[in-house]
Design a protein around this motif. Structure first.
Motif, PDB file in Angstrom:
ATOM      1  N   PRO A  26       0.818  -1.213   0.000  1.00 52.87           N
ATOM      2  CA  PRO A  26       0.000   0.000   0.000  1.00 52.87           C
ATOM      3  C   PRO A  26       0.855   1.267   0.000  1.00 52.87           C
ATOM      4  N   GLU A  27       1.961   1.257   0.747  1.00 55.06           N
ATOM      5  CA  GLU A  27       2.828   2.428   0.769  1.00 55.06           C
ATOM      6  C   GLU A  27       3.384   2.713  -0.618  1.00 55.06           C
ATOM      7  N   GLY A  28       3.785   1.673  -1.339  1.00 55.76           N
ATOM      8  CA  GLY A  28       4.262   1.872  -2.692  1.00 55.76           C
ATOM      9  C   GLY A  28       3.194   2.479  -3.586  1.00 55.76           C
ATOM     10  N   ALA A  29       1.952   2.044  -3.423  1.00 60.41           N
ATOM     11  CA  ALA A  29       0.846   2.606  -4.204  1.00 60.41           C
ATOM     12  C   ALA A  29       0.619   4.071  -3.852  1.00 60.41           C
ATOM     13  N   ARG A  30       0.743   4.416  -2.584  1.00 60.70           N
ATOM     14  CA  ARG A  30       0.584   5.817  -2.181  1.00 60.70           C
ATOM     15  C   ARG A  30       1.684   6.687  -2.779  1.00 60.70           C
ATOM     16  N   VAL A  31       2.915   6.172  -2.790  1.00 61.85           N
ATOM     17  CA  VAL A  31       4.024   6.908  -3.400  1.00 61.85           C
ATOM     18  C   VAL A  31       3.760   7.098  -4.892  1.00 61.85           C
ATOM     19  N   ALA A  32       3.337   6.047  -5.572  1.00 63.92           N
ATOM     20  CA  ALA A  32       3.061   6.129  -7.007  1.00 63.92           C
ATOM     21  C   ALA A  32       1.966   7.150  -7.295  1.00 63.92           C
ATOM     22  N   LEU A  33       0.896   7.117  -6.516  1.00 60.96           N
ATOM     23  CA  LEU A  33      -0.217   8.052  -6.706  1.00 60.96           C
ATOM     24  C   LEU A  33       0.228   9.485  -6.453  1.00 60.96           C
ATOM     25  N   ALA A  34       0.963   9.698  -5.383  1.00 65.03           N
ATOM     26  CA  ALA A  34       1.381  11.049  -5.011  1.00 65.03           C
ATOM     27  C   ALA A  34       2.316  11.680  -6.029  1.00 65.03           C
ATOM     28  N   HIS A  35       3.047  10.850  -6.767  1.00 61.86           N
ATOM     29  CA  HIS A  35       4.061  11.382  -7.676  1.00 61.86           C
ATOM     30  C   HIS A  35       3.696  11.200  -9.141  1.00 61.86           C
ATOM     31  N   GLY A  36       2.440  10.919  -9.426  1.00 65.04           N
ATOM     32  CA  GLY A  36       1.959  11.054 -10.790  1.00 65.04           C
ATOM     33  C   GLY A  36       1.710   9.805 -11.595  1.00 65.04           C
ATOM     34  N   ALA A  37       1.720   8.631 -10.978  1.00 58.45           N
ATOM     35  CA  ALA A  37       1.418   7.410 -11.741  1.00 58.45           C
ATOM     36  C   ALA A  37      -0.053   7.372 -12.125  1.00 58.45           C
ATOM     37  N   ASP A  38      -0.333   6.774 -13.273  1.00 58.99           N
ATOM     38  CA  ASP A  38      -1.717   6.598 -13.718  1.00 58.99           C
ATOM     39  C   ASP A  38      -2.339   5.330 -13.149  1.00 58.99           C
ATOM     40  N   ARG A  39      -1.513   4.327 -12.894  1.00 56.65           N
ATOM     41  CA  ARG A  39      -1.988   3.073 -12.314  1.00 56.65           C
ATOM     42  C   ARG A  39      -0.785   2.341 -11.751  1.00 56.65           C
ATOM     43  N   VAL A  40      -1.056   1.271 -10.996  1.00 51.03           N
ATOM     44  CA  VAL A  40       0.032   0.439 -10.479  1.00 51.03           C
ATOM     45  C   VAL A  40      -0.203  -1.004 -10.880  1.00 51.03           C
ATOM     46  N   HIS A  69      -3.691  -3.056 -11.130  1.00 52.49           N
ATOM     47  CA  HIS A  69      -3.629  -4.222 -11.995  1.00 52.49           C
ATOM     48  C   HIS A  69      -2.746  -5.244 -11.297  1.00 52.49           C
ATOM     49  N   VAL A  70      -3.241  -6.440 -11.140  1.00 51.80           N
ATOM     50  CA  VAL A  70      -2.592  -7.441 -10.297  1.00 51.80           C
ATOM     51  C   VAL A  70      -1.942  -8.520 -11.147  1.00 51.80           C
ATOM     52  N   LEU A  71      -0.661  -8.758 -10.866  1.00 52.20           N
ATOM     53  CA  LEU A  71       0.047  -9.855 -11.532  1.00 52.20           C
ATOM     54  C   LEU A  71      -0.467 -11.189 -11.001  1.00 52.20           C
ATOM     55  N   VAL A  72      -0.810 -12.085 -11.911  1.00 53.87           N
ATOM     56  CA  VAL A  72      -1.210 -13.443 -11.548  1.00 53.87           C
ATOM     57  C   VAL A  72      -0.150 -14.384 -12.105  1.00 53.87           C
ATOM     58  N   ARG A  73       0.697 -14.852 -11.205  1.00 53.05           N
ATOM     59  CA  ARG A  73       1.810 -15.753 -11.550  1.00 53.05           C
ATOM     60  C   ARG A  73       2.035 -16.644 -10.339  1.00 53.05           C
ATOM     61  N   CYS A  74       1.762 -17.918 -10.478  1.00 58.23           N
ATOM     62  CA  CYS A  74       1.681 -18.804  -9.315  1.00 58.23           C
ATOM     63  C   CYS A  74       3.038 -19.248  -8.784  1.00 58.23           C
ATOM     64  N   ARG A  75       4.088 -19.044  -9.567  1.00 58.05           N
ATOM     65  CA  ARG A  75       5.427 -19.470  -9.129  1.00 58.05           C
ATOM     66  C   ARG A  75       6.479 -18.733  -9.937  1.00 58.05           C
ATOM     67  N   PRO A  76       7.715 -18.676  -9.423  1.00 58.74           N
ATOM     68  CA  PRO A  76       8.807 -18.114 -10.231  1.00 58.74           C
ATOM     69  C   PRO A  76       9.267 -19.108 -11.286  1.00 58.74           C
ATOM     70  N   GLY A  77      10.181 -18.674 -12.140  1.00 54.87           N
ATOM     71  CA  GLY A  77      10.713 -19.573 -13.158  1.00 54.87           C
ATOM     72  C   GLY A  77      10.066 -19.354 -14.510  1.00 54.87           C
ATOM     73  N   ASP A  78      10.045 -20.394 -15.309  1.00 47.04           N
ATOM     74  CA  ASP A  78       9.541 -20.278 -16.678  1.00 47.04           C
ATOM     75  C   ASP A  78       8.030 -20.053 -16.686  1.00 47.04           C
ATOM     76  N   PHE A  79       7.503 -19.830 -17.899  1.00 43.87           N
ATOM     77  CA  PHE A  79       6.079 -19.544 -18.056  1.00 43.87           C
ATOM     78  C   PHE A  79       5.321 -20.697 -18.717  1.00 43.87           C
ATOM     79  N   VAL A  80       5.887 -21.895 -18.629  1.00 44.01           N
ATOM     80  CA  VAL A  80       5.229 -23.091 -19.165  1.00 44.01           C
ATOM     81  C   VAL A  80       4.509 -23.768 -18.002  1.00 44.01           C
ATOM     82  N   TYR A  81       3.184 -23.786 -18.058  1.00 44.04           N
ATOM     83  CA  TYR A  81       2.382 -24.256 -16.932  1.00 44.04           C
ATOM     84  C   TYR A  81       1.623 -25.528 -17.283  1.00 44.04           C
ATOM     85  N   ALA A 101      -9.189  -5.644  -7.759  1.00 43.02           N
ATOM     86  CA  ALA A 101      -8.336  -5.366  -8.919  1.00 43.02           C
ATOM     87  C   ALA A 101      -9.167  -4.842 -10.085  1.00 43.02           C
ATOM     88  N   SER A 102      -8.654  -3.811 -10.755  1.00 44.33           N
ATOM     89  CA  SER A 102      -9.311  -3.307 -11.954  1.00 44.33           C
ATOM     90  C   SER A 102      -8.684  -3.877 -13.222  1.00 44.33           C
TER      91      SER A 102
END
Length: 265
Positions: A26-40, A69-81, A101-102
């Motif tokens: 949440p703190e990162g989102a507040r920093v992004a909003l305060a300094h001009g980000a359009d989304r996170v 916008h939320v990253l959906v990635r269940c594990r690190p490593g390759d992207f072959v699931y 999430a929007s």
């Protein structure tokens, strides 16, 4: 602002790219909003390339009041699931949307290096079934595909909103030519440049026609320890590195100033 346009494209107004910041709190989102980000873009494990955050974290960041916008990635490593991993991410898509999430950020590849259109279609369909207005972004799995430009050409048929990519290069600043080609072939899909991106790269990326720029804008947090340090995992190479990343307000603000200078210059 008016401009000459990209080679082969007519001159005319050049829209200002949107600014997306990757955050983990949440703190990162507040920093992004305060300094001009359009989304996170929200994730955990940024040092691992990002993993799906908890429902509680999504709720807390959505409460900040910036599109999440939320990253959906269940594990690190390759992207072959496999089927079980894909089914898990389908459930995660529904969970993060229910938590506020929007948009969702998804992706999957085949073992041969192609886009796993079956898995991507399942994930996108689960998002749209949960909320038709939810935006769906294909993440940087595309940069690990055998042919990122050919993969980008498949995206309009999949109903995706955008694609996050470095143009298949180590950094977005090195992928300009391929990013411009992806803009051309992915008609109707926004191309968002990201990957090792610095604010100084933004003018050239905007000239390539990207619709958005994505920065992690991160720095290592100062450790807060009350006792001696011992390694607790493979990533704990030293006491200095055994910490987490936070959003750097100076980097977000510099990116916003660079984007605004393009609009008013």
């Amino acid at each position: 602002m008016t401009g000459a346009g990209r080679p082969g494209h007519p001159a005319g107004p050049v829209p200002r790219p949107a600014l997306e910041i990757a955050v983990t709190s949440p703190e990162g989102a507040r920093v992004a909003l305060a300094h001009g980000a359009d989304r996170v873009e929200l994730c955990t494990g940024l040092e691992l390339g990002g993993l799906t955050p908890s429902a509680a974290l999504v709720e807390a960041v959505a409460a900040v009041g910036i599109p999440v916008h939320v990253l959906v990635r269940c594990r690190p490593g390759d992207f072959v699931y496999d089927d079980e991993e894909t089914a898990l991410m389908v459930s995660e898509v529904r969970s993060v949307i229910a938590s506020g999430a929007s948009g969702v950020v998804i992706g999957a590849l085949t073992a041969a290096g192609g886009l796993d259109t079956t898995a991507v279609d399942r994930l996108a369909a689960s998002a749209h079934d949960a909320d038709r207005a939810v935006e769906v972004t294909l993440h940087r799995a595309i940069d690990l595909s055998a042919d990122p430009v050919a993969t980008a050409a498949l995206l309009p048929a999949l109903g995706l909103t955008r694609v996050l990519t470095s143009g298949g290069a180590p950094t977005a600043g090195q992928g300009l030519e391929r990013l411009a080609a992806m803009v051309d072939v992915a008609s109707g899909v926004q191309v968002m440049a990201g990957g090792g991106l610095r604010p100084t790269d933004i003018p050239a990326l905007a000239a390539a026609g990207v619709a958005a720029v994505h920065l992690s804008a991160k720095r290592r947090a100062e450790p807060r320890r009350g006792a001696a340090w011992i390694p607790l995992g493979a990533s704990s190479a030293s006491a200095e590195q055994d910490t987490h990343f936070v959003t750097d307000p100076a980097v977000v603000a510099e990116a916003r100033r660079t984007l605004e200078s393009r609009t008013t210059g």
